[in-house]
Design an enzyme around this catalytic site. Structure first.
Site, PDB file in Angstrom:
ATOM      1  N   SER A  28      52.074  -1.530  39.388  1.00 26.88           N
ATOM      2  CA  SER A  28      53.232  -1.693  38.517  1.00 26.88           C
ATOM      3  C   SER A  28      52.782  -2.215  37.154  1.00 26.88           C
ATOM      4  O   SER A  28      51.920  -1.615  36.522  1.00 26.88           O
ATOM      5  CB  SER A  28      54.246  -2.625  39.179  1.00 26.88           C
ATOM      6  OG  SER A  28      55.469  -2.630  38.504  1.00 26.88           O
ATOM      7  N   ASP A  86      59.778   6.301  43.871  1.00 25.56           N
ATOM      8  CA  ASP A  86      59.726   5.098  43.044  1.00 25.56           C
ATOM      9  C   ASP A  86      60.791   5.160  41.953  1.00 25.56           C
ATOM     10  O   ASP A  86      60.785   6.063  41.126  1.00 25.56           O
ATOM     11  CB  ASP A  86      58.331   4.978  42.419  1.00 25.56           C
ATOM     12  CG  ASP A  86      58.095   3.652  41.727  1.00 25.56           C
ATOM     13  OD1 ASP A  86      59.067   2.922  41.466  1.00 25.56           O
ATOM     14  OD2 ASP A  86      56.929   3.343  41.429  1.00 25.56           O
ATOM     15  N   HIS A 143      58.569   1.984  45.258  1.00 28.20           N
ATOM     16  CA  HIS A 143      57.644   1.340  44.336  1.00 28.20           C
ATOM     17  C   HIS A 143      56.589   0.480  45.037  1.00 28.20           C
ATOM     18  O   HIS A 143      55.430   0.450  44.634  1.00 28.20           O
ATOM     19  CB  HIS A 143      58.447   0.478  43.357  1.00 28.20           C
ATOM     20  CG  HIS A 143      57.640  -0.109  42.246  1.00 28.20           C
ATOM     21  ND1 HIS A 143      56.934   0.663  41.343  1.00 28.20           N
ATOM     22  CD2 HIS A 143      57.422  -1.400  41.873  1.00 28.20           C
ATOM     23  CE1 HIS A 143      56.325  -0.121  40.469  1.00 28.20           C
ATOM     24  NE2 HIS A 143      56.596  -1.371  40.772  1.00 28.20           N
TER      25      HIS A 143
END
Length: 710
Positions: A566, A654, A685
């Site tokens: 991320s 995601d 995610h």
């Protein structure tokens, strides 16, 4: 199969058997402790949740272990009634055709008193069991329960539809709405997909009658609901749905309200919290006083919270614990940097209702505190038998349950009696559960806290922290180093058990977990410092931390790997592009590569503007200046300089960082001759579903080992 491959598989299997504590509950007389655990089940391809129980004597020492654990994997929610007469369960099962069914069960001590098919009632959609909305709560008189579920979708049909010549009479008052079959409905994004609009449901147990409460504004989405002490109202949190729903999970900046709603005929609604705030974790003291966490509903996705009490309609709120810019001191002389937890324990009050017990990240650890509601005095009551993190799970009748763990030791449950007011520092913790066994190599590893600062620097915030986990080495063996910045960006690493960190540690890698400036747990000034400095402060901090450990630890070989997911992937991609000769190989999980294009598709697009230094708005014309600012601070601009072989683990579902970001990055790396491999999973995610987690962690390990000596 190579010996190296077999070793990776063996280590993964060994660590997957280590259970983690996810909750604990004290019985009414505090003589019995029920512990909830989760453990990976690799053969079943899912996580198994189970409970175990222990009997305590008057001195809170364990005198009996109540046997084997009980599987509760198909229980979504459960709650024991105040007098322990009943236990309510929301259970989810799937039939042979994989059709989902949800049931409400109410158990007495000796039998199943009620079992209600919620799907058959057709009053609402799925019951919410997530950490944002989910709840299951008993009234004090044990006559009713309340929970939150998806609002029933109105029936719709095409404009032109052939109907039977003779329509049977029906008691249904609902007329299908023509032409509304394909109206777009926003949901709450990442890990909350399919959750559009919630309703509060009250069930009267004896009559098995259900009521879907009305009385809330149409643009409020309620959650975290519980009965008031008199049972005549409910209190909860409601998030605003207009002008649009933005991703909610991990985002504590969404506007919302603390409210009470009467169950009487008048359906009176009261808003307790002020406008323009984001609120969480409304709790009622034994005296009936509401307490909650709040922060301003704008800015970074996560930041510090105030702990407040009161009713804005009657008087200004009382701030029990305020925001902290850098550091203050507790009554027992310890540093305190503010509240960064996203919730409070469901039961968090002392018996007299005058004190609150809670936990929050503080730099490199999770710490636990007792706060005096009247004076605001605070004492750190964390378990200090060894370095690590303490998380309070339950408080009842002045007895506290807390889990303690570290990077080298998994979760262990402790119990303590809350001392009298003014004597909290004298708290004495005793173990309830034994510590789960882990491979000997992890137990011998060392955890070091690094407090780092940039010298000769004009930045308003110069310091940050990091955690260094290093395995024990035999003889003159050398260690590769794994540099790992966290995601968020406004989150932090703590010295608490991590399956992932333990796995890479036992593969023989030293790990540097960097809490760069902007991380939570170090004061509001640190959080705010990263705004407008994305790709600057975070990258410089990781580089300084890397140089520091390479200089201090002679056991390091000089081989350095990068790992991040991320926003951590953004930092990793920056490092790989700006210091191309430093790193041997890189693994990224759903990396944020370009803020300018992420903002078009992500569920939390506001963060792209905020982190680049602009207030988020979708009003008016698009700003070219903002788009350029977001692009310039993105690692995409350095992709052509990357040399390190790169593996990308992407989730096709995601909603937080759409997988197109990773695919574009991979194409650019390949075009520039970088060895690149992409794994695309049918997951969200976090890539945390059991089979996906297994595959991406094992492949990450093999990727590093493949490039260890190249």
């Amino acid at each position: 199969m190579s010996k190296e491959f077999e070793n990776v598989i063996r280590l993964y299997k060994n660590f997957s058997k280590v259970p983690s504590i996810v909750g604990a509950h004290l019985s009414r007389d505090t003589s019995r402790v029920t512990v909830k655990w989760t453990v990976r089940s690799t053969d079943r391809g899912k996580n198994t949740r189970f409970v175990s129980s222990y009997i305590l004597n008057d001195s809170l020492k364990v005198i009996a272990d109540c046997g084997f654990g009980t599987d509760i994997s198909n229980e979504l929610l459960s709650a024991v009634s105040p007098n322990e007469t009943y236990r309510a369960v929301i259970r989810e099962e799937r039939n042979q055709k994989d059709l989902k069914k949800q049931y409400l069960e109410v158990w007495s001590k000796n039998h199943l008193a009620h079992c209600i098919d919620l799907n058959a009632l057709d009053l609402h959609g799925d019951v919410y069991a997530d950490s944002e909305f989910g709840c299951l709560n008993w009234s004090q008189d044990e006559s009713a329960i309340v929970y939150v579920a998806e609002k029933k979708l109105a029936k719709a049909e095409p404009y032109i539809v052939r109907k039977p010549a003779e329509t049977p009479k029906s008691d249904s008052k609902e007329t299908p709405r023509k032409g509304e079959e394909y109206i777009y409905r926003q949901d709450w994004g990442e890990q909350l997909v399919g959750k559009h609009a919630s309703v509060i449901v009250v069930c009267k147990i004896e009559s098995e009658s259900f009521t879907v409460l009305d009385g809330l504004p149409e643009d409020w989405c309620p959650g975290q609901v519980r009965f008031t002490l008199d049972g005549k109202s409910v209190i909860g949190i409601a998030w605003s749905t207009e002008p649009r729903r933005l991703g909610l999970i991990f985002c504590t900046n969404r506007p919302g309200h603390v409210f009470t709603l009467s169950l009487e005929d008048d359906k009176a609604l009261s808003r307790l919290s002020p406008e323009g705030m984001s609120v969480r974790a409304a709790r009622l003291s034994p005296r009936g006083a509401p307490v909650w966490l709040q922060r301003v509903a704008r800015g970074p996705h996560h930041a510090g919270h105030q702990l407040v009490t009161g009713n804005i309609a009657e008087a200004p709120l009382t701030v029990i614990v305020d925001l902290v810019q850098t550091v203050t001191r507790t009554d027992d002389g310890r540093d305190f940097h503010g509240i960064y937890s996203q919730s409070l324990p469901a039961r968090c009050f002392s018996k007299d209702g005058k004190r609150i017990v809670f936990s929050t990240p503080q730099k490199n650890e999770i710490r636990s505190y007792v706060v005096d509601i009247e004076s605001g005095g605070m004492v750190d009551v964390s378990i200090r038998r060894a370095a690590g993190s303490t998380s309070v799970l339950d408080v009842h009748d002045d007895v506290i349950l807390a889990a303690h763990s570290s990077l080298t030791s998994p979760s262990q449950l402790y119990v303590a009696r809350l001392p009298a007011r003014g004597s909290e520092a004298e708290v004495e913790w005793m173990p309830v559960t034994s510590q789960p066994e882990v491979p000997a190599g992890l137990a011998r590893s060392e955890v070091t806290y690094l407090q780092l600062e940039h010298a000769d620097c004009a930045d308003p915030v110069k310091s940050f922290s990091a955690i260094y986990l290093s395995p024990s080495v035999q003889g003159g063996s050398k260690l590769p180093l794994l540099v790992w910045p966290h995601g968020g960006p406004h989150s932090n690493f703590t010295n608490s058990y991590s399956f992932e960190a333990a796995f890479f540690n036992d593969l023989g890698m030293a790990t540097l977990l960097v809490n760069y400036r902007g991380s939570t747990g170090s004061g509001e000034a640190s959080v705010a410092s990263l705004i407008s400095n994305v790709g600057n402060y975070d990258v410089r901090d990781c580089h300084l931390a890397l140089e520091t450990v390479l200089e201090k630890d002679a056991r390091l070989s000089g081989t350095v790997f990068l790992k991040g997911g991320s926003y951590g992937g953004l930092v990793v991609a920056h490092l790989a592009g700006r210091f191309p000769d430093l790193f041997r190989a890189t693994v990224m999980r759903n990396p944020l590569i370009d803020l300018a294009t992420k903002g078009h598709y992500a569920d939390n697009l506001d963060g792209c503007a905020v982190e680049a230094g602009f207030p988020f708005t979708e009003e008016g014309p698009p700003s070219e200046e903002q788009l350029l600012a977001m692009r310039r601070c993105s690692p995409l601009v350095h992709a052509h300089k990357v040399k390190a072989p790169t593996a990308l683990m992407l989730g096709s579902a995601d909603k937080r960082v759409p997988h197109y970001q990773g695919l574009e990055y991979a194409r650019r790396l390949k075009a520039n001759g970088v060895a690149t491999r992409v794994y695309l999973y049918d997951d969200n995610h976090s890539l945390s579903s059991p089979l996906v987690e297994m595959d991406n962690l094992i492949n990450a390990a093999l990727w590093f080992l493949k490039h260890l000596d190249q």
